[in-house]
Design an enzyme around this catalytic site. Structure first.
Site, short mmCIF file in Angstrom:
data_model
loop_
_atom_site.label_atom_id
_atom_site.label_comp_id
_atom_site.label_asym_id
_atom_site.label_seq_id
_atom_site.Cartn_x
_atom_site.Cartn_y
_atom_site.Cartn_z
N SER A 1 0.83 -1.20 0.00
CA SER A 1 0.00 0.00 0.00
C SER A 1 0.86 1.25 0.00
CB SER A 1 -0.90 0.01 1.24
OG SER A 1 -1.54 1.26 1.42
N TYR B 1 -2.42 -1.16 10.28
CA TYR B 1 -2.52 -1.52 8.87
C TYR B 1 -1.25 -1.11 8.12
CZ TYR B 1 -4.19 -1.22 4.00
OH TYR B 1 -4.34 -1.34 2.63
#
Length: 281
Positions: free
Chosen positions: A172, A185
């Site tokens: 990400s 995350y």
């Protein structure tokens, strides 16, 4: 950890329930770049995973669609793959369980007889404004899904991966930029990037390539179904240079490129479909 464990909140969420459906449709005709291949795609019931499954199918691959709990979305992804003239099976499984990953590989082999591509796409995120708000259960669960699941699936599949196989992991933009409300995350995504580079070094001598894709803000069920705060969701993607969130079918081609022979000289690399954000990574 058992196969029956579920995510917190309503994650990953039903794509069929969104007022503004994500765009998964492939944008161009196939050219057989994955003909004769079999791919396991985790999180393939919706979002990026569905777009990857659809594009891989258009390019000739058979797909094992792995999903957590959204049976209707998984069935729709299977229909999409079959509409492309390919074959698909759906496997309901929690990738955070080693036993479940063993079962995923066994079912894919039983159905198709081989495994050529692994797409580690499944993930979860839970927004928190303060680090003290992250519970031990959430911290363990996020790492269990996002990075342990990749280890478990690759471990289960490794004896069956031949020279020429490809592994594509989903990291990400938050790994490179950080995210003040996605501390756990973002940390898993950093681990995924390191895993990608290290696994590439481990497998390259066996002719197996390992790469990753680092999407920016992409419109999938993950964010509107509890993965982003209401404040962030109201302006989702507006901080990118393009000023908008991306669509899953704008990310899927990166997964295709890394899985096929077009990327035969690439391993340990990360592609960045993120709306123009420069991360120098």
């Amino acid at each position: 950890m058992t196969d029956a464990m579920i995510h917190e909140d309503s994650l990953p969420g039903h794509e069929s329930a969104l007022d503004r459906p994500p765009q998964w449709q492939p944008r161009y005709p196939g050219s057989g770049r994955l003909a004769g291949k079999v791919a396991i795609v985790t999180g393939a019931d919706s979002g990026i995973g569905r777009a990857v499954a659809a594009l891989y199918a258009r390019e000739g691959a058979k797909i094992a669609i792995v999903y957590l709990s959204e049976d209707d979305d998984a069935a729709e992804s299977q229909r999409i793959v079959e509409a492309e003239g390919s074959a698909a099976i759906i496997i309901r499984a929690d990738v955070g369980s080693r036993e479940a990953c063993d079962r995923i590989v066994a079912e894919a082999l039983q159905a198709f007889g081989q495994i050529d591509i692994i797409v580690n796409n499944a993930g979860e995120q839970h927004p928190d404004q303060d680090i003290v708000d992250i519970t031990e259960e959430q911290l363990r669960r996020t790492f269990q899904t996002n990075i342990f699941g990749m280890f478990f699936l690759v471990q289960a599949a490794r004896p069956h991966l031949r020279e020429g196989a490809a592994i594509v992991n989903c990291t990400s933009v938050t790994m490179y930029q950080g995210s003040k409300e996605l501390l756990d995350y973002s940390s898993t995504k950093g681990a995924i990037t390191a895993f990608t580079r290290s696994l590439s070094e481990n497998l390259i001598e066996h002719g197996i390539r390992v790469n990753a894709v680092a999407p920016g803000p992409i419109w999938t069920p993950l964010n509107p179904c509890g993965g982003a705060s209401p404040e962030k969701l109201a302006h989702f993607g507006e901080n990118t240079p393009m000023g908008r969130p991306g669509q899953p079918n704008e990310v899927a081609p990166a997964f295709l490129f890394l899985a096929c022979e077009d990327a035969s000289y690439m391993s340990g690399q990360v592609l960045h479909p993120n709306g123009g954000t420069i991360v120098n990574g």
